[in-house]
Design an enzyme around this catalytic site. Structure first.
Site, PDB file in Angstrom:
ATOM      1  N   VAL A 136       9.205  35.086   7.195  1.00 12.80           N
ATOM      2  CA  VAL A 136      10.534  35.869   7.522  1.00 12.80           C
ATOM      3  C   VAL A 136      11.029  36.645   6.159  1.00 12.80           C
ATOM      4  CG1 VAL A 136      12.928  35.364   7.714  1.00 12.80           C
ATOM      5  CG2 VAL A 136      11.360  34.169   9.225  1.00 12.80           C
ATOM      6  N   GLY A 137      10.693  36.265   5.073  1.00 14.17           N
ATOM      7  CA  GLY A 137      10.853  36.647   3.612  1.00 14.17           C
ATOM      8  C   GLY A 137      10.381  38.202   3.510  1.00 14.17           C
ATOM      9  N   LYS A 147      18.580  25.936   6.991  1.00 15.12           N
ATOM     10  CA  LYS A 147      19.684  24.876   7.594  1.00 15.12           C
ATOM     11  C   LYS A 147      19.977  23.838   6.899  1.00 15.12           C
ATOM     12  CE  LYS A 147      16.923  24.916  11.027  1.00 15.12           C
ATOM     13  NZ  LYS A 147      16.091  26.041  10.787  1.00 15.12           N
ATOM     14  N   VAL A 204      21.512  29.530  13.150  1.00 17.69           N
ATOM     15  CA  VAL A 204      21.478  28.956  14.501  1.00 17.69           C
ATOM     16  C   VAL A 204      21.483  29.980  15.490  1.00 17.69           C
ATOM     17  CG1 VAL A 204      22.706  27.631  16.052  1.00 17.69           C
ATOM     18  CG2 VAL A 204      23.159  27.236  13.678  1.00 17.69           C
ATOM     19  N   GLY A 262       1.808  28.651  17.060  1.00 14.97           N
ATOM     20  CA  GLY A 262       2.676  28.590  15.594  1.00 14.97           C
ATOM     21  C   GLY A 262       4.269  28.565  15.891  1.00 14.97           C
ATOM     22  N   GLU A 283       7.314  23.682  13.910  1.00 23.62           N
ATOM     23  CA  GLU A 283       7.559  23.514  12.381  1.00 23.62           C
ATOM     24  C   GLU A 283       6.197  22.915  11.931  1.00 23.62           C
ATOM     25  OE1 GLU A 283       9.678  24.304  10.535  1.00 23.62           O
ATOM     26  OE2 GLU A 283      11.620  24.643  11.755  1.00 23.62           O
ATOM     27  N   ASP A 327      15.671  19.615  13.842  1.00 24.91           N
ATOM     28  CA  ASP A 327      15.876  20.835  13.646  1.00 24.91           C
ATOM     29  C   ASP A 327      17.112  21.316  14.599  1.00 24.91           C
ATOM     30  OD1 ASP A 327      15.177  23.862  13.318  1.00 24.91           O
ATOM     31  OD2 ASP A 327      15.330  23.626  15.333  1.00 24.91           O
ATOM     32  N   LYS A 383      21.357  22.202  13.362  1.00 23.87           N
ATOM     33  CA  LYS A 383      22.158  23.274  13.948  1.00 23.87           C
ATOM     34  C   LYS A 383      23.236  22.883  14.614  1.00 23.87           C
ATOM     35  CE  LYS A 383      17.743  25.871  14.775  1.00 23.87           C
ATOM     36  NZ  LYS A 383      16.643  26.264  15.964  1.00 23.87           N
ATOM     37  N   GLY A 422      12.240  33.643  15.148  1.00 20.25           N
ATOM     38  CA  GLY A 422      11.356  34.754  15.310  1.00 20.25           C
ATOM     39  C   GLY A 422      11.581  35.534  14.006  1.00 20.25           C
TER      40      GLY A 422
END
Length: 308
Positions: free
Chosen positions: A10-11, A112, A132, A186, A189, A200, A204, A286
């Protein structure tokens, strides 16, 4: 100037999106190996060099210079956190947030854990819509409900477990095979217990609750592990606003229920207010979905900054 804390999938996607879609710049990037910094911000070409590095190797980057977090904070206007969650203490993100907020910086997060553990302390100055249903603007919707009184919230907030249950009850795959598929794809977690034991989804739900004004912490959410119970089973996060009670558990739903046909990795929310029943369905996690939610919060911060 942006300080990017966390440089996994994501980063890296977010870094690219920042340069493709805005004129903003990243001044520092941190991963598990440490951080790199460039005065005035990295160029798009330099960001691509960072993206091409193996994970956990930013300190070996051919661009920028090594930097500690305190110096990077002094140079940044905003901290963007995409680091892995630590549901025991919220660290190291929790301490980073406190330092950033004390210095007058804003925080944008997809992580989170700090909010699930310390929401009351961090609510001012933290943008969190990516935590979320990142691909679907649930947090914006919740904030827009006031002054309507919300009576209850019911959601499918974990795409991994929803995928497993859909494969079992819609496609006839065994639970073990569906679990294996989720691992292979994938979408679980790294520690699958976070998904399969409801951590998780509970985190949220805590963020949903606090957004609605219900002071709830992670340890107060009752959790039952994912267990197939027959069709139609969904792994549901439920908040009773009046009772200030939250729980995550597998539930058999009537096929006509609004959440019954939310399948595979989709997320959904069913919100009952004093005047309305609201149903929202869309993508949750995603890389691109989460990155764009983060970028939306980043842009919101800069619009606020310009308005001052």
């Amino acid at each position: 100037m942006i300080l990017l804390f966390g440089f996994g999938g994501v980063g890296r996607t977010l870094a690219q999106q920042i340069y493709q879609r805005t004129r903003l710049k990243i001044v520092a990037v941190f991963d598990s190996s440490g951080g790199v910094y460039k005065r005035g911000g990295f160029t798009s070409e330099e960001v691509e060099k960072l993206v091409s590095l193996p994970r956990g190797s930013l300190v070996k980057a051919p661009v920028g210079e090594k930097v500690d977090i305190d110096h990077a904070l002094d140079e940044a206007e905003i901290v963007v956190d995409v680091s892995p969650p630590n549901y025991e203490t919220g660290e190291p993100a929790y301490t980073l947030y406190k330092k950033a907020l004390q210095k007058g910086k804003a925080v944008v997060t997809a992580n989170k854990a700090p909010l699930a553990l310390h929401f009351d302390e961090l609510r001012d100055g933290v943008y969190y819509k990516a935590t979320v249903m990142a691909g679907t603007p649930l947090v914006d919707l919740l904030k827009g409900l006031e002054p309507q009184r919300v009576e209850s919230f019911m959601g499918i907030l974990n795409g991994s477990t929803n995928y497993i249950l859909t494969r079992v009850y819609k496609d006839g795959v065994s639970f073990e095979a569906a679990l294996g598929e989720a691992r292979t794809k994938g979408i679980l977690e790294p520690d699958p217990r976070l998904d399969l034991e409801g951590v998780d989804a509970a985190a949220k739900l805590v963020i949903v609750a606090n957004t609605l004004g219900v002071s709830l912490k992670l340890g107060q959410v009752a959790r039952e592990p994912l267990t197939p119970m027959g069709p139609v089973t969904k792994y549901v996060a439920y908040l009773d606003v009046g009772a200030q009670r939250g729980e995550v558990k597998p539930v058999r739903l009537d096929p006509a229920h609004p959440l019954a046909n939310v399948d595979y990795t989709l997320n959904a929310a069913y919100i009952k207010t004093e005047v309305n029943d609201i149903y929202l369905v869309g993508k949750g996690a995603g890389r691109l979905e989460t990155s764009l939610a983060l970028l939306n919060d980043i842009l919101s911060f800069y619009k606020t900054l310009r308005g001052k």
